[in-house]
Design a protein around this motif. Structure first.
Motif, short mmCIF file in Angstrom:
data_model
loop_
_atom_site.label_atom_id
_atom_site.label_comp_id
_atom_site.label_asym_id
_atom_site.label_seq_id
_atom_site.Cartn_x
_atom_site.Cartn_y
_atom_site.Cartn_z
N THR A 5 0.83 -1.20 0.00
CA THR A 5 0.00 0.00 0.00
C THR A 5 0.87 1.25 0.00
O THR A 5 0.60 2.20 -0.72
CB THR A 5 -0.94 0.01 1.23
N LEU A 8 2.38 1.62 -3.46
CA LEU A 8 1.37 2.06 -4.42
C LEU A 8 1.09 3.54 -4.23
O LEU A 8 1.00 4.29 -5.19
CB LEU A 8 0.08 1.25 -4.25
N GLY A 9 0.99 4.00 -2.98
CA GLY A 9 0.79 5.41 -2.70
C GLY A 9 1.94 6.25 -3.22
O GLY A 9 1.73 7.31 -3.80
N THR A 12 1.69 6.39 -7.01
CA THR A 12 0.59 7.27 -7.41
C THR A 12 0.99 8.73 -7.26
O THR A 12 0.76 9.54 -8.15
CB THR A 12 -0.67 6.98 -6.56
N SER A 13 1.63 9.08 -6.15
CA SER A 13 2.04 10.47 -5.98
C SER A 13 3.16 10.84 -6.95
O SER A 13 3.19 11.97 -7.44
CB SER A 13 2.45 10.81 -4.56
N ARG A 15 3.47 9.64 -9.98
CA ARG A 15 2.77 9.81 -11.26
C ARG A 15 2.08 11.17 -11.31
O ARG A 15 2.17 11.89 -12.30
CB ARG A 15 1.76 8.67 -11.44
N GLN A 16 1.39 11.53 -10.24
CA GLN A 16 0.70 12.82 -10.19
C GLN A 16 1.69 13.98 -10.29
O GLN A 16 1.43 14.96 -10.98
CB GLN A 16 -0.11 12.94 -8.90
N GLU A 54 -2.26 9.23 -21.63
CA GLU A 54 -3.26 9.35 -20.55
C GLU A 54 -4.05 10.66 -20.67
O GLU A 54 -5.28 10.67 -20.57
CB GLU A 54 -2.56 9.30 -19.20
#
Length: 61
Positions: A5, A8-9, A12-13, A15-16, A54
Motif C-alpha cells: 500500500t 502504491l501510494g 501514485t504520488s 505519477r501525479q 493518458e
C-alpha cells in the motif's frame, strides 16, 4: 498499512507529480514535441509518452 500500500501510494504520488510537471511546462512553453518535453522535464521519453497518452484519453472522454 502494508508495504504494498505504501509503495502504491508512492507510485501514485510520483505519477501525479510527473503529470503536474508536464502540464506546468506545457503552460509555460506552449506546444512541444514529446522529445522536447522529456528534455525540459528530465523525464524519460517512455514516461512522457505514457502521460501524453493518458491526457489524450482523458480529453476524449
Amino acid at each position: 498499512m502494508t508495504i504494498e500500500t505504501t509503495q502504491l501510494g508512492s507510485l501514485t504520488s510520483l505519477r501525479q507529480r510527473n503529470v503536474s510537471t508536464v502540464l506546468k511546462v506545457l503552460r509555460q512553453h506552449g506546444g512541444m514535441t514529446q522529445v522536447e518535453l522529456a528534455e525540459a522535464t528530465l523525464l524519460s521519453t517512455a514516461t512522457i509518452s505514457s502521460i501524453v497518452r493518458e491526457l489524450s484519453e482523458k480529453k476524449r472522454s
